[in-house]
Design an enzyme around this catalytic site. Structure first.
Site, PDB file in Angstrom:
ATOM      1  N   SER A 141     -31.738  16.904 -23.495  1.00 40.05           N
ATOM      2  CA  SER A 141     -32.043  18.439 -23.762  1.00 40.05           C
ATOM      3  C   SER A 141     -31.501  19.534 -24.204  1.00 40.05           C
ATOM      4  O   SER A 141     -30.118  19.388 -24.754  1.00 40.05           O
ATOM      5  CB  SER A 141     -34.215  18.123 -23.549  1.00 40.05           C
ATOM      6  OG  SER A 141     -34.449  19.902 -23.683  1.00 40.05           O
ATOM      7  N   SER A 142     -31.833  20.658 -24.603  1.00 34.05           N
ATOM      8  CA  SER A 142     -31.226  21.753 -23.973  1.00 34.05           C
ATOM      9  C   SER A 142     -32.116  23.752 -23.582  1.00 34.05           C
ATOM     10  O   SER A 142     -33.316  23.094 -23.624  1.00 34.05           O
ATOM     11  CB  SER A 142     -30.494  22.267 -25.523  1.00 34.05           C
ATOM     12  OG  SER A 142     -30.790  22.907 -25.867  1.00 34.05           O
ATOM     13  N   LYS A 159     -36.725  19.981 -28.904  1.00 38.98           N
ATOM     14  CA  LYS A 159     -35.828  20.112 -27.548  1.00 38.98           C
ATOM     15  C   LYS A 159     -36.809  19.950 -26.447  1.00 38.98           C
ATOM     16  O   LYS A 159     -37.092  19.878 -25.406  1.00 38.98           O
ATOM     17  CB  LYS A 159     -34.298  20.775 -27.591  1.00 38.98           C
ATOM     18  CG  LYS A 159     -33.518  20.251 -27.638  1.00 38.98           C
ATOM     19  CD  LYS A 159     -32.607  18.960 -27.554  1.00 38.98           C
ATOM     20  CE  LYS A 159     -31.807  18.795 -28.402  1.00 38.98           C
ATOM     21  NZ  LYS A 159     -30.815  17.158 -28.068  1.00 38.98           N
TER      22      LYS A 159
END
Length: 254
Positions: A141-142, A159
């Protein structure tokens, strides 16, 4: 040092950046590795690097295939081919992103590649993971998914959805002994990547982002790969449904 001899690892979006670093990290430690990417040139270059490690006293296999992760049927074909080439799947790393500059189409690109490709690849790999005995899924993800984003709302929303999917997936697959975790990297700089390009195309953004990182530097792709190795290893055997932030304190820095 971690040893992944006997592991079969599949990395989507594995030709550049975090995906490439992660695939190389597992290959260096004895895993059989499959990667896919949409662009053939960088895919074949990384395939060659992986094969170099396979040739240095290692008996593991390397597999690479062109795959458009916006195409459901292409994903199914790729996972099937990867499992056949490696002899199964123990670890699936959903790394690909459809990030593009913000337009209406960016929403479709991000939701299709960052979220739905992860869902599709996980579903396709599930029969193989269920037979593994050491199975895990790692979604990349982020930190953008953890906070509001005025600059990249489509990417951030995708994300965030991936983080939520990780928790639901972990709960659903726990009875089968399949662990599911997520990594939320901060800003990572690598050759040809977003932040290396912004250094020249948008130096103000580059410098402002750099100042937001308490460690005073951008992250490296191999530092994210290190987290993936831990999550896939027996050292994380009681870890599932978690999102590990790897950002040098960037979220803390604001």
């Amino acid at each position: 040092m971690l040893d992944f001899t006997g592991y079969k690892v599949v990395v989507t979006g594995g030709s550049r950046g975090i995906g490439r670093a992660t695939a190389l990290a597992f290959a260096k430690k004895g895993a059989a590795v499959s990667i896919c990417a949409r662009g053939e040139s960088s895919l074949r270059q990384t395939e060659g690097e992986l094969s170099d490690h396979a040739g240095k006293g290692q008996a593991h296999k390397i597999h690479a295939a062109v795959c458009d992760l916006a195409d459901d049927q292409a994903i199914d074909r790729y996972i099937a081919a990867a499992a056949a080439a490696l002899g199964g799947v123990d670890v699936l790393i959903n790394n690909a992103t459809g990030y593009s500059e913000e337009t209406v189409d960016a929403w479709k690109d991000c939701l299709t590649v960052d979220v739905m490709a992860a869902v599709r690849a996980s579903d396709a790999a599930l029969p193989h993971l269920a037979q593994s005995g050491k199975a895990s899924i790692i979604n990349i993800s982020s930190i953008s998914g953890l906070r509001p984003s005025m600059r990249t709302p489509a990417y951030a929303a995708a994300k965030a959805a991936l983080i939520q999917y990780t928790t639901s997936q972990a709960l659903a697959l726990a009875a089968q002994g399949i662990r599911v975790n997520c990594i939320a990297p901060g800003s990572v700089e690598f050759p040809g990547g977003y932040w290396e390009k912004r250094k020249t195309t948008n130096p103000d953004l580059y410098e402002a982002t750099l100042k937001s990182i308490p460690f005073g530097r951008y992250g490296r792709a191999d530092e994210i790969a290190n987290v993936a190795e831990f999550l896939a290893s027996p050292m994380a055997s009681w870890v599932t449904g978690q999102t590990i932030v790897a950002d040098g304190g960037q979220v803390l820095g604001g």
